[in-house]
Design a protein around this motif. Sequence first.
Motif, PDB file in Angstrom:
ATOM      1  N   GLU A 128       0.834  -1.202   0.000  1.00  0.00           N
ATOM      2  CA  GLU A 128       0.000   0.000   0.000  1.00  0.00           C
ATOM      3  C   GLU A 128       0.867   1.251   0.000  1.00  0.00           C
ATOM      4  OE1 GLU A 128      -4.265   1.308   0.767  1.00  0.00           O
ATOM      5  OE2 GLU A 128      -3.272  -0.407  -0.123  1.00  0.00           O
ATOM      6  N   ALA A 129       1.883   1.279   0.855  1.00  0.00           N
ATOM      7  CA  ALA A 129       2.763   2.447   0.931  1.00  0.00           C
ATOM      8  C   ALA A 129       3.538   2.639  -0.367  1.00  0.00           C
ATOM      9  CB  ALA A 129       3.727   2.294   2.109  1.00  0.00           C
ATOM     10  N   LEU A 130       4.025   1.545  -0.950  1.00  0.00           N
ATOM     11  CA  LEU A 130       4.793   1.639  -2.185  1.00  0.00           C
ATOM     12  C   LEU A 130       3.935   2.186  -3.328  1.00  0.00           C
ATOM     13  CD1 LEU A 130       7.344   1.062  -3.849  1.00  0.00           C
ATOM     14  CD2 LEU A 130       6.507  -1.287  -4.161  1.00  0.00           C
ATOM     15  N   VAL A 131       2.728   1.663  -3.466  1.00  0.00           N
ATOM     16  CA  VAL A 131       1.853   2.117  -4.552  1.00  0.00           C
ATOM     17  C   VAL A 131       1.462   3.575  -4.357  1.00  0.00           C
ATOM     18  CG1 VAL A 131      -0.407   1.791  -5.626  1.00  0.00           C
ATOM     19  CG2 VAL A 131       0.987  -0.187  -5.045  1.00  0.00           C
ATOM     20  N   LEU A 132       1.184   3.973  -3.133  1.00  0.00           N
ATOM     21  CA  LEU A 132       0.837   5.371  -2.883  1.00  0.00           C
ATOM     22  C   LEU A 132       1.997   6.293  -3.224  1.00  0.00           C
ATOM     23  CD1 LEU A 132      -1.106   4.979   0.486  1.00  0.00           C
ATOM     24  CD2 LEU A 132      -2.077   5.623  -1.731  1.00  0.00           C
ATOM     25  N   ARG A 133       3.208   5.869  -2.912  1.00  0.00           N
ATOM     26  CA  ARG A 133       4.389   6.658  -3.262  1.00  0.00           C
ATOM     27  C   ARG A 133       4.536   6.773  -4.774  1.00  0.00           C
ATOM     28  NH1 ARG A 133       6.118  10.225   0.361  1.00  0.00           N
ATOM     29  NH2 ARG A 133       6.787   9.284   2.327  1.00  0.00           N
ATOM     30  N   GLY A 174      -4.004   4.594   6.635  1.00  0.00           N
ATOM     31  CA  GLY A 174      -4.642   4.404   7.933  1.00  0.00           C
ATOM     32  C   GLY A 174      -6.120   4.091   7.875  1.00  0.00           C
ATOM     33  N   ASP A 175      -6.681   3.925   6.668  1.00  0.00           N
ATOM     34  CA  ASP A 175      -8.124   3.685   6.610  1.00  0.00           C
ATOM     35  C   ASP A 175      -8.509   2.256   6.972  1.00  0.00           C
ATOM     36  OD1 ASP A 175      -7.581   2.142   4.338  1.00  0.00           O
ATOM     37  OD2 ASP A 175      -8.273   3.667   2.928  1.00  0.00           O
ATOM     38  N   GLY A 176      -7.536   1.350   7.033  1.00  0.00           N
ATOM     39  CA  GLY A 176      -7.801  -0.021   7.470  1.00  0.00           C
ATOM     40  C   GLY A 176      -8.200  -0.973   6.370  1.00  0.00           C
ATOM     41  N   SER A 177      -8.434  -0.499   5.158  1.00  0.00           N
ATOM     42  CA  SER A 177      -8.900  -1.389   4.092  1.00  0.00           C
ATOM     43  C   SER A 177      -7.845  -2.423   3.717  1.00  0.00           C
ATOM     44  CB  SER A 177      -9.312  -0.585   2.863  1.00  0.00           C
ATOM     45  OG  SER A 177      -8.214   0.154   2.343  1.00  0.00           O
ATOM     46  N   ALA A 178      -6.582  -2.020   3.688  1.00  0.00           N
ATOM     47  CA  ALA A 178      -5.513  -2.971   3.349  1.00  0.00           C
ATOM     48  C   ALA A 178      -5.391  -4.044   4.427  1.00  0.00           C
ATOM     49  CB  ALA A 178      -4.193  -2.232   3.176  1.00  0.00           C
ATOM     50  N   LEU A 179      -5.492  -3.640   5.696  1.00  0.00           N
ATOM     51  CA  LEU A 179      -5.387  -4.612   6.779  1.00  0.00           C
ATOM     52  C   LEU A 179      -6.573  -5.574   6.801  1.00  0.00           C
ATOM     53  CD1 LEU A 179      -3.952  -2.613   9.824  1.00  0.00           C
ATOM     54  CD2 LEU A 179      -2.853  -4.437   8.508  1.00  0.00           C
ATOM     55  N   VAL A 180      -7.754  -5.090   6.447  1.00  0.00           N
ATOM     56  CA  VAL A 180      -8.914  -5.979   6.388  1.00  0.00           C
ATOM     57  C   VAL A 180      -8.726  -7.026   5.302  1.00  0.00           C
ATOM     58  CG1 VAL A 180     -11.348  -6.089   5.754  1.00  0.00           C
ATOM     59  CG2 VAL A 180     -10.581  -4.411   7.415  1.00  0.00           C
ATOM     60  N   HIS A 210      -5.420  -1.864  -6.446  1.00  0.00           N
ATOM     61  CA  HIS A 210      -4.777  -0.669  -6.986  1.00  0.00           C
ATOM     62  C   HIS A 210      -4.788  -0.597  -8.504  1.00  0.00           C
ATOM     63  CE1 HIS A 210      -3.550   1.191  -3.279  1.00  0.00           C
ATOM     64  NE2 HIS A 210      -3.094   0.036  -2.837  1.00  0.00           N
ATOM     65  N   VAL A 211      -4.784  -1.733  -9.179  1.00  0.00           N
ATOM     66  CA  VAL A 211      -4.821  -1.679 -10.638  1.00  0.00           C
ATOM     67  C   VAL A 211      -6.136  -1.079 -11.142  1.00  0.00           C
ATOM     68  CG1 VAL A 211      -5.842  -3.947 -11.076  1.00  0.00           C
ATOM     69  CG2 VAL A 211      -4.182  -3.017 -12.695  1.00  0.00           C
ATOM     70  N   TRP A 212      -7.166  -1.083 -10.276  1.00  0.00           N
ATOM     71  CA  TRP A 212      -8.478  -0.531 -10.635  1.00  0.00           C
ATOM     72  C   TRP A 212      -8.661   0.898 -10.133  1.00  0.00           C
ATOM     73  CZ3 TRP A 212     -10.509  -3.774 -13.984  1.00  0.00           C
ATOM     74  CH2 TRP A 212     -10.192  -5.134 -13.879  1.00  0.00           C
ATOM     75  N   GLY A 213      -7.671   1.409  -9.407  1.00  0.00           N
ATOM     76  CA  GLY A 213      -7.770   2.787  -8.938  1.00  0.00           C
ATOM     77  C   GLY A 213      -7.809   2.965  -7.441  1.00  0.00           C
ATOM     78  N   GLY A 214      -7.742   1.868  -6.670  1.00  0.00           N
ATOM     79  CA  GLY A 214      -7.716   1.983  -5.216  1.00  0.00           C
ATOM     80  C   GLY A 214      -9.055   1.743  -4.567  1.00  0.00           C
ATOM     81  N   VAL A 215      -9.207   2.212  -3.337  1.00  0.00           N
ATOM     82  CA  VAL A 215     -10.414   1.990  -2.552  1.00  0.00           C
ATOM     83  C   VAL A 215     -11.642   2.537  -3.286  1.00  0.00           C
ATOM     84  CG1 VAL A 215     -11.610   2.560  -0.403  1.00  0.00           C
ATOM     85  CG2 VAL A 215      -9.186   2.031  -0.361  1.00  0.00           C
ATOM     86  N   GLY A 216     -12.680   1.707  -3.357  1.00  0.00           N
ATOM     87  CA  GLY A 216     -13.931   2.138  -3.966  1.00  0.00           C
ATOM     88  C   GLY A 216     -14.041   1.883  -5.447  1.00  0.00           C
ATOM     89  N   SER A 217     -13.018   1.293  -6.059  1.00  0.00           N
ATOM     90  CA  SER A 217     -13.043   1.080  -7.511  1.00  0.00           C
ATOM     91  C   SER A 217     -12.901  -0.374  -7.922  1.00  0.00           C
ATOM     92  CB  SER A 217     -11.924   1.907  -8.170  1.00  0.00           C
ATOM     93  OG  SER A 217     -12.033   3.274  -7.853  1.00  0.00           O
ATOM     94  N   ASN A 218     -12.628  -1.269  -6.984  1.00  0.00           N
ATOM     95  CA  ASN A 218     -12.318  -2.653  -7.338  1.00  0.00           C
ATOM     96  C   ASN A 218     -13.573  -3.437  -7.711  1.00  0.00           C
ATOM     97  OD1 ASN A 218     -12.356  -2.119  -4.273  1.00  0.00           O
ATOM     98  ND2 ASN A 218     -12.954  -4.281  -4.384  1.00  0.00           N
ATOM     99  N   PRO A 219     -13.582  -4.083  -8.893  1.00  0.00           N
ATOM    100  CA  PRO A 219     -14.733  -4.899  -9.276  1.00  0.00           C
ATOM    101  C   PRO A 219     -14.714  -6.300  -8.671  1.00  0.00           C
ATOM    102  CG  PRO A 219     -13.165  -4.864 -11.065  1.00  0.00           C
ATOM    103  CD  PRO A 219     -12.600  -3.973  -9.989  1.00  0.00           C
ATOM    104  N   PHE A 220     -13.567  -6.727  -8.137  1.00  0.00           N
ATOM    105  CA  PHE A 220     -13.431  -8.049  -7.542  1.00  0.00           C
ATOM    106  C   PHE A 220     -13.052  -7.915  -6.079  1.00  0.00           C
ATOM    107  CE2 PHE A 220     -12.334  -8.606 -12.036  1.00  0.00           C
ATOM    108  CZ  PHE A 220     -13.244  -9.589 -12.402  1.00  0.00           C
TER     109      PHE A 220
END
Length: 328
Positions: free
Chosen positions: A52-57, A68-74, A105-115
């Motif tokens: 998550e940190a690498l992609v955001l960078r 810190g939103d917790g989505s990656a940890l979930v 992340h290939v779909w754009g991150g939180v809220g965009s994933n179709p799978f």
Amino acid sequence: MPLPEPLDERLRQAMGRVLLATLPGVLALMWVYGWGVIFNLLLSGLTALAVEALVLRLRRRPLKPALGDGSALVSATLLAVALPAYSPWWLTVTATACALLFGKHVWGGVGSNPFNPAMLGYALVLLAFPQHMSQWPTLHGIGLGDGLRHVAGIAQAPDGWAGATALDSLQINRSLTIDELFASDPAFGRWGGRGVEWVNLAFLAGGLFLLQQRVFSWHAPVGMLVSLFTVSLLCWNGSGSDSHGSPLFHLLTGATMLGAFFIVTEPVSGARTPLARLLFGAGAGLLVYLIRTWGGFPDGVAFAVLLMNLGVPALDRFVEARQRRSPT
């Protein structure tokens, strides 16, 4: 009148409740399999945060809100509890990295994933490394030191430490009756898989907590459980050698309750309207039974959810069209 909470804060609170709700299931898994569950959780969580940190960078986005939103940890937690305990470190890392990269992340991150990200990562490693994904330990697994060495690849686990699951044994059974399987096969417990039946009840408890907290609606989990119960009841022919298991067996074996309350309820890759969510869950329950009974893999939760993810646009269009035709 209080102002509504920001979206990031609401997401963080929802993810925190989901993580809390997994605690009974995690403790039950530790009781059944031992320290390997913790190894999976630590490896998966650290990998998810690093990816998550690498992609955001790379995308030149700030770390603080998204990390810190917790989505990656979930996603990491749900994937870790789905993987066999004491999985090799590289398998857990690969599954988690694939889940975050290709499922999110290939779909754009939180809220965009179709799978569903966790199930996509699980399915990819299941297809790529089927032998490693079938190595489920027997009750209580192995000791802490031996487990660490096995996960790190330094030493092999003791002979006989892993065995077939109840779903494995039932799928390949050709001669024993169900009663004989429950009496003779150590993978079978009182109602379902030995130990796994209590894991399912623990995830059920966590799921009911999320329902009470209104993190999601009842439609998808009820749709999945009712569908799985109904089709297994219709296809159940008692305890003969060609039986595919009772409805109670299917509800309390494999990843049923994890799938019903923590996977099909994922809001982004799921359906939008209540009726579409109910149909989404029902389709997942039907596919789980079909894959378990006639498919090439003993548990079909991951593939069932991913297939239903593909059908979400059609489900939403069907329900919306039906509602437009209904008289007001």
